[in-house]
Design a protein around this motif. Sequence first.
Motif, PDB file in Angstrom:
ATOM      1  N   ILE A 103       0.841  -1.197   0.000  1.00  0.00           N
ATOM      2  CA  ILE A 103       0.000   0.000   0.000  1.00  0.00           C
ATOM      3  C   ILE A 103       0.879   1.251   0.000  1.00  0.00           C
ATOM      4  CG2 ILE A 103      -1.685   1.291   1.355  1.00  0.00           C
ATOM      5  CD1 ILE A 103      -2.951  -1.360   2.083  1.00  0.00           C
ATOM      6  N   GLU A 104       1.988   1.205   0.766  1.00  0.00           N
ATOM      7  CA  GLU A 104       2.926   2.334   0.742  1.00  0.00           C
ATOM      8  C   GLU A 104       3.449   2.543  -0.681  1.00  0.00           C
ATOM      9  OE1 GLU A 104       3.862   4.419   3.208  1.00  0.00           O
ATOM     10  OE2 GLU A 104       2.357   3.432   4.455  1.00  0.00           O
ATOM     11  N   LYS A 107       0.925   4.213  -2.808  1.00  0.00           N
ATOM     12  CA  LYS A 107       0.849   5.634  -2.482  1.00  0.00           C
ATOM     13  C   LYS A 107       2.046   6.385  -3.042  1.00  0.00           C
ATOM     14  CE  LYS A 107       0.195   6.230   1.842  1.00  0.00           C
ATOM     15  NZ  LYS A 107       0.188   5.876   3.266  1.00  0.00           N
ATOM     16  N   ALA A 160       2.382   8.103  -6.626  1.00  0.00           N
ATOM     17  CA  ALA A 160       1.938   9.475  -6.888  1.00  0.00           C
ATOM     18  C   ALA A 160       3.148  10.403  -7.074  1.00  0.00           C
ATOM     19  CB  ALA A 160       1.060   9.979  -5.750  1.00  0.00           C
TER      20      ALA A 160
END
Lengths: 215, 239
Positions: free
Chosen positions: A150-151, A154, A157
Amino acid sequence: MTEIFSWLPILLSGVKTTVLLTVGAALIACPMALIFGLARLSSHPSLYLPSACYIEIFRGTSALVQLFWFYYVLPHFGWKLDAFSAGVLVLGLNIGAYGAEVVRGAVQAVPREQYEAAQALSFSRQQTMTRIILPQAFVAMLPPAGNLMIELLKSTALVSMITLSELTFKGQILRASTLKSTEIFTITLLIYFLLSLCISGAVRKLERYVSYAKG
Amino acid sequence: MHFRSSSEIGTLCFLRERLTVNENIFDWAFALSLLPKLLDALIITVTATVMGMALAMLLGLLWAVLKKSKQPVMYWMATTIVEFFRSTPLLVQVYFLFYVLPDAGLRLTPFQTGVLALGIHYSAYLAEVYRAGIESVPKAQWEAAEALNFSKGHTFKAIILPQALPPIIPALGNYLIAMFKDTPMLSAITVLELLQTAKIIGAETFRYTEPLTLVGILFLILSLISARMIRFMEKRYGY
């Protein structure tokens, strides 16, 4: 409301790049984490020193700084990367360094008795590692590895800042042309949220499967 | 730094010459001249981190308390907020605040917006840290406080928090470092922190190698030092 539907195709084409970035970086991060995490545990300096350097450098500096460095500085040393490969490489190496610590922690958490028992059964060191230690460590690795995924999603971006047109970049372009910041960034955030939910759902499924297989 | 032998110093001098002579790949004098500017930017980076952390600690505590609430609405709201903040990119949250707040009539400087974004994003992580800390306090402590006729708020403030906080200090420290490493994202909204300063220097002088490398080194030095300090605190306060 109808506007939103006209934005969606543009945003979704960004989602495709975001997903490709995530998958590509994960494919680099997993072997890096495994190799350097195990090398970090070795008692041999020629193995643990390079891996300690790799882990400390990539965990100790900011992912965005690494991205800029790979994109703007490496060409000076004769290594030209386009935005997508720089993104995949940097995110892969960055998450790989965090993953190496996860691997190290999981392997260290396997009780000492397991090594002793394997030795008593006259397993070779390699057999002990692949048959006894790693399968047990793998179960412990899964939850933190899921968080790292998940990191990773993220941090894709960030690649928008070296001009790769992924989801955030598409959002920026739409905002500049329509000036509807609230709607566009809310949708962008919701898409990221959905993607994270997919990852955490998949990891949870895998966890259940593995703990079932382990019995 | 100390060297083991003169031959090592010789090698280093040789490498340094190679690097300077060879098409001026890394100009040491130029790099040195940039240091004062970068150190000024470092102060902004550190200020943003400290202020962001203060905000995150307050908001995080709020989420943690709301998550303990018996009212389903409160619990559901706090859980959703925490999940949402945690699983969406900080960069997009920064953009959101930067572009949406002025539309809503709230005018903040880019620096204030950045601190707000950092604080909100990390509050979601800290909520989990607080929860772990609060849950590490034995239930009997609540019962004992109730037996002594303490109110709920008073119990929380005087009994539970003082016991819950010391064990989570190392975790807080780790998030402080993580936040420090996320401050370069504020360069996206023109905050003059380290990365933005390096980019401006690069645009002015057409040399990106020295400023970007120095920024990387500054980050590395500070994170390594703070990681050491946290390891020390772990020994002192850890479980």
